[in-house]
Write a protein that holds these residues in place. Structure first.
Motif, PDB file in Angstrom:
ATOM      1  N   GLU A 100       0.850  -1.192   0.000  1.00 50.36           N
ATOM      2  CA  GLU A 100       0.000   0.000   0.000  1.00 50.36           C
ATOM      3  C   GLU A 100       0.887   1.244   0.000  1.00 50.36           C
ATOM      4  O   GLU A 100       1.803   1.364   0.812  1.00 50.36           O
ATOM      5  N   PHE A 101       0.579   2.154  -0.914  1.00 46.81           N
ATOM      6  CA  PHE A 101       1.325   3.412  -0.992  1.00 46.81           C
ATOM      7  C   PHE A 101       0.762   4.441  -0.017  1.00 46.81           C
ATOM      8  O   PHE A 101      -0.398   4.373   0.376  1.00 46.81           O
ATOM      9  N   PHE A 102       1.596   5.416   0.324  1.00 44.48           N
ATOM     10  CA  PHE A 102       1.265   6.490   1.254  1.00 44.48           C
ATOM     11  C   PHE A 102       2.053   7.726   0.822  1.00 44.48           C
ATOM     12  O   PHE A 102       3.113   7.606   0.208  1.00 44.48           O
ATOM     13  N   ALA A 103       1.528   8.888   1.141  1.00 41.03           N
ATOM     14  CA  ALA A 103       2.238  10.147   0.915  1.00 41.03           C
ATOM     15  C   ALA A 103       2.635  10.319  -0.557  1.00 41.03           C
ATOM     16  O   ALA A 103       3.809  10.506  -0.886  1.00 41.03           O
ATOM     17  N   LYS A 104       1.650  10.234  -1.431  1.00 40.80           N
ATOM     18  CA  LYS A 104       1.884  10.419  -2.873  1.00 40.80           C
ATOM     19  C   LYS A 104       2.952   9.476  -3.406  1.00 40.80           C
ATOM     20  O   LYS A 104       3.850   9.870  -4.163  1.00 40.80           O
ATOM     21  N   ARG A 105       2.872   8.226  -2.971  1.00 43.04           N
ATOM     22  CA  ARG A 105       3.768   7.157  -3.435  1.00 43.04           C
ATOM     23  C   ARG A 105       5.226   7.355  -3.010  1.00 43.04           C
ATOM     24  O   ARG A 105       6.138   6.797  -3.608  1.00 43.04           O
ATOM     25  N   GLN A 106       5.429   8.126  -1.958  1.00 42.32           N
ATOM     26  CA  GLN A 106       6.779   8.318  -1.428  1.00 42.32           C
ATOM     27  C   GLN A 106       7.111   7.295  -0.342  1.00 42.32           C
ATOM     28  O   GLN A 106       8.255   7.208   0.088  1.00 42.32           O
ATOM     29  N   LEU A 107       6.108   6.563   0.112  1.00 41.52           N
ATOM     30  CA  LEU A 107       6.297   5.509   1.114  1.00 41.52           C
ATOM     31  C   LEU A 107       5.444   4.329   0.686  1.00 41.52           C
ATOM     32  O   LEU A 107       4.322   4.510   0.197  1.00 41.52           O
ATOM     33  N   ILE A 108       5.996   3.158   0.864  1.00 45.33           N
ATOM     34  CA  ILE A 108       5.228   1.942   0.602  1.00 45.33           C
ATOM     35  C   ILE A 108       5.341   1.006   1.793  1.00 45.33           C
ATOM     36  O   ILE A 108       6.422   0.832   2.358  1.00 45.33           O
ATOM     37  N   THR A 109       4.188   0.470   2.190  1.00 41.91           N
ATOM     38  CA  THR A 109       4.155  -0.583   3.202  1.00 41.91           C
ATOM     39  C   THR A 109       4.016  -1.904   2.458  1.00 41.91           C
ATOM     40  O   THR A 109       3.105  -2.060   1.647  1.00 41.91           O
ATOM     41  N   ILE A 110       4.921  -2.821   2.732  1.00 46.61           N
ATOM     42  CA  ILE A 110       4.882  -4.156   2.125  1.00 46.61           C
ATOM     43  C   ILE A 110       4.711  -5.159   3.250  1.00 46.61           C
ATOM     44  O   ILE A 110       5.488  -5.173   4.200  1.00 46.61           O
ATOM     45  N   PHE A 111       3.688  -5.978   3.128  1.00 46.57           N
ATOM     46  CA  PHE A 111       3.435  -6.996   4.144  1.00 46.57           C
ATOM     47  C   PHE A 111       3.458  -8.345   3.456  1.00 46.57           C
ATOM     48  O   PHE A 111       2.624  -8.630   2.603  1.00 46.57           O
ATOM     49  N   SER A 112       4.427  -9.172   3.797  1.00 51.20           N
ATOM     50  CA  SER A 112       4.683 -10.391   3.020  1.00 51.20           C
ATOM     51  C   SER A 112       3.916 -11.625   3.479  1.00 51.20           C
ATOM     52  O   SER A 112       4.021 -12.673   2.853  1.00 51.20           O
ATOM     53  N   ALA A 113       3.134 -11.526   4.540  1.00 55.32           N
ATOM     54  CA  ALA A 113       2.462 -12.713   5.086  1.00 55.32           C
ATOM     55  C   ALA A 113       0.975 -12.720   4.736  1.00 55.32           C
ATOM     56  O   ALA A 113       0.182 -12.025   5.361  1.00 55.32           O
ATOM     57  N   PRO A 114       0.570 -13.512   3.722  1.00 51.34           N
ATOM     58  CA  PRO A 114      -0.862 -13.601   3.421  1.00 51.34           C
ATOM     59  C   PRO A 114      -1.586 -14.325   4.560  1.00 51.34           C
ATOM     60  O   PRO A 114      -0.989 -15.131   5.274  1.00 51.34           O
ATOM     61  N   ASN A 115      -2.859 -14.009   4.723  1.00 48.96           N
ATOM     62  CA  ASN A 115      -3.674 -14.627   5.788  1.00 48.96           C
ATOM     63  C   ASN A 115      -2.969 -14.524   7.137  1.00 48.96           C
ATOM     64  O   ASN A 115      -2.856 -15.502   7.879  1.00 48.96           O
ATOM     65  N   GLY A 124      -0.316 -11.068   0.604  1.00 51.57           N
ATOM     66  CA  GLY A 124       1.058 -10.721   0.934  1.00 51.57           C
ATOM     67  C   GLY A 124       1.707 -10.182  -0.328  1.00 51.57           C
ATOM     68  O   GLY A 124       1.159 -10.315  -1.423  1.00 51.57           O
ATOM     69  N   ALA A 125       2.855  -9.554  -0.204  1.00 44.60           N
ATOM     70  CA  ALA A 125       3.537  -9.044  -1.395  1.00 44.60           C
ATOM     71  C   ALA A 125       5.048  -9.023  -1.197  1.00 44.60           C
ATOM     72  O   ALA A 125       5.543  -8.975  -0.071  1.00 44.60           O
ATOM     73  N   LEU A 126       5.734  -9.052  -2.320  1.00 44.72           N
ATOM     74  CA  LEU A 126       7.177  -8.885  -2.387  1.00 44.72           C
ATOM     75  C   LEU A 126       7.446  -7.758  -3.369  1.00 44.72           C
ATOM     76  O   LEU A 126       6.768  -7.655  -4.386  1.00 44.72           O
ATOM     77  N   MET A 127       8.413  -6.909  -3.069  1.00 52.72           N
ATOM     78  CA  MET A 127       8.773  -5.837  -3.982  1.00 52.72           C
ATOM     79  C   MET A 127      10.126  -6.155  -4.615  1.00 52.72           C
ATOM     80  O   MET A 127      11.077  -6.483  -3.913  1.00 52.72           O
ATOM     81  N   ASN A 128      10.174  -6.075  -5.925  1.00 50.08           N
ATOM     82  CA  ASN A 128      11.417  -6.243  -6.677  1.00 50.08           C
ATOM     83  C   ASN A 128      11.901  -4.871  -7.111  1.00 50.08           C
ATOM     84  O   ASN A 128      11.100  -4.043  -7.546  1.00 50.08           O
ATOM     85  N   VAL A 129      13.179  -4.631  -6.991  1.00 47.78           N
ATOM     86  CA  VAL A 129      13.783  -3.370  -7.414  1.00 47.78           C
ATOM     87  C   VAL A 129      14.842  -3.708  -8.459  1.00 47.78           C
ATOM     88  O   VAL A 129      15.785  -4.440  -8.155  1.00 47.78           O
ATOM     89  N   ASP A 130      14.682  -3.177  -9.678  1.00 47.73           N
ATOM     90  CA  ASP A 130      15.667  -3.488 -10.716  1.00 47.73           C
ATOM     91  C   ASP A 130      16.831  -2.503 -10.676  1.00 47.73           C
ATOM     92  O   ASP A 130      16.875  -1.610  -9.820  1.00 47.73           O
ATOM     93  N   GLU A 131      17.758  -2.652 -11.606  1.00 49.08           N
ATOM     94  CA  GLU A 131      18.976  -1.835 -11.588  1.00 49.08           C
ATOM     95  C   GLU A 131      18.714  -0.355 -11.846  1.00 49.08           C
ATOM     96  O   GLU A 131      19.550   0.497 -11.520  1.00 49.08           O
ATOM     97  N   MET A 134      13.465   0.767 -10.622  1.00 49.13           N
ATOM     98  CA  MET A 134      12.046   0.568 -10.922  1.00 49.13           C
ATOM     99  C   MET A 134      11.532  -0.536 -10.002  1.00 49.13           C
ATOM    100  O   MET A 134      12.127  -1.608  -9.896  1.00 49.13           O
ATOM    101  N   CYS A 135      10.422  -0.252  -9.325  1.00 45.82           N
ATOM    102  CA  CYS A 135       9.842  -1.206  -8.376  1.00 45.82           C
ATOM    103  C   CYS A 135       8.681  -1.942  -9.028  1.00 45.82           C
ATOM    104  O   CYS A 135       7.856  -1.341  -9.715  1.00 45.82           O
ATOM    105  N   SER A 136       8.617  -3.245  -8.809  1.00 41.58           N
ATOM    106  CA  SER A 136       7.477  -4.056  -9.246  1.00 41.58           C
ATOM    107  C   SER A 136       7.117  -4.980  -8.091  1.00 41.58           C
ATOM    108  O   SER A 136       7.886  -5.156  -7.146  1.00 41.58           O
ATOM    109  N   PHE A 137       5.936  -5.561  -8.186  1.00 42.53           N
ATOM    110  CA  PHE A 137       5.405  -6.313  -7.053  1.00 42.53           C
ATOM    111  C   PHE A 137       4.935  -7.689  -7.462  1.00 42.53           C
ATOM    112  O   PHE A 137       4.390  -7.878  -8.544  1.00 42.53           O
ATOM    113  N   GLN A 138       5.141  -8.637  -6.569  1.00 52.32           N
ATOM    114  CA  GLN A 138       4.566  -9.971  -6.687  1.00 52.32           C
ATOM    115  C   GLN A 138       3.572 -10.084  -5.537  1.00 52.32           C
ATOM    116  O   GLN A 138       3.952  -9.912  -4.370  1.00 52.32           O
ATOM    117  N   VAL A 139       2.330 -10.347  -5.881  1.00 51.14           N
ATOM    118  CA  VAL A 139       1.282 -10.447  -4.866  1.00 51.14           C
ATOM    119  C   VAL A 139       1.002 -11.911  -4.574  1.00 51.14           C
ATOM    120  O   VAL A 139       0.830 -12.719  -5.485  1.00 51.14           O
TER     121      VAL A 139
END
Length: 147
Positions: A100-115, A124-131, A134-139
């Motif tokens: 979940e993004f906050f503050a105009k996408r300047q902060l992200i909360t990532i919670f990796s534990a579903p249920n 749950g989600a994982l964030m990938n950061v490339d070289e 660029m951030c992408s997500f696996q839900v």
């Protein structure tokens, strides 16, 4: 008491369990933390673990959890400007869609534990950061309970 409290990615993404601290003015303060150390009830280390964002406030306020602070979107913006960073990446709170993004996408909360704890229907989600940072997500979708 030996785990890192803060990590940075390419000096642009500030990664922490809880949030920023009103005591932090430079990453040199983090580098000077003596380890191992016990987590104090107040102060910078405590905030790194337990601070929470709150869209309904400005500045810093007492946290209902009874430890650390809550902070508003203005804190995120000023913190990132002060440290010349682009994003705060944190965990510590269950979010329904895993991130979940906050503050105009300047902060992200990532919670990796579903249920979470078998009591929530959150993803749950994982964030990938490339070289290029660029951030992408696996839900990780929650498992539907069998009734």
């Amino acid at each position: 008491n030996c785990m890192p409290y803060v990590a940075t990615i390419d000096e642009k993404i500030f990664c922490v369990h809880g949030g920023p601290s009103p005591e932090l003015s430079s990453l040199d303060q983090v580098r000077r933390l003596v380890r191992p150390t016990d987590v104090p009830d107040t102060g910078m280390v405590c905030d790194f673990l337990w601070a929470d964002p709150d869209k309904d406030i400005a500045g810093w306020a007492e946290n209902d959890r009874g430890v650390s602070y809550i902070f508003g979107p203005d804190v995120v913006s000023s913190f990132l400007t002060k440290l010349d960073m682009d994003l705060i990446c944190r965990a510590h709170q269950v979010v329904e869609d895993g991130y979940e993004f906050f503050a105009k996408r300047q902060l992200i909360t990532i919670f990796s534990a579903p249920n979470y704890c078998g009591e929530f229907d959150n993803a749950g989600a994982l964030m990938n950061v490339d070289e290029t940072l660029m951030c992408s997500f696996q839900v990780l979708k929650p498992v539907k309970s069998k009734k």
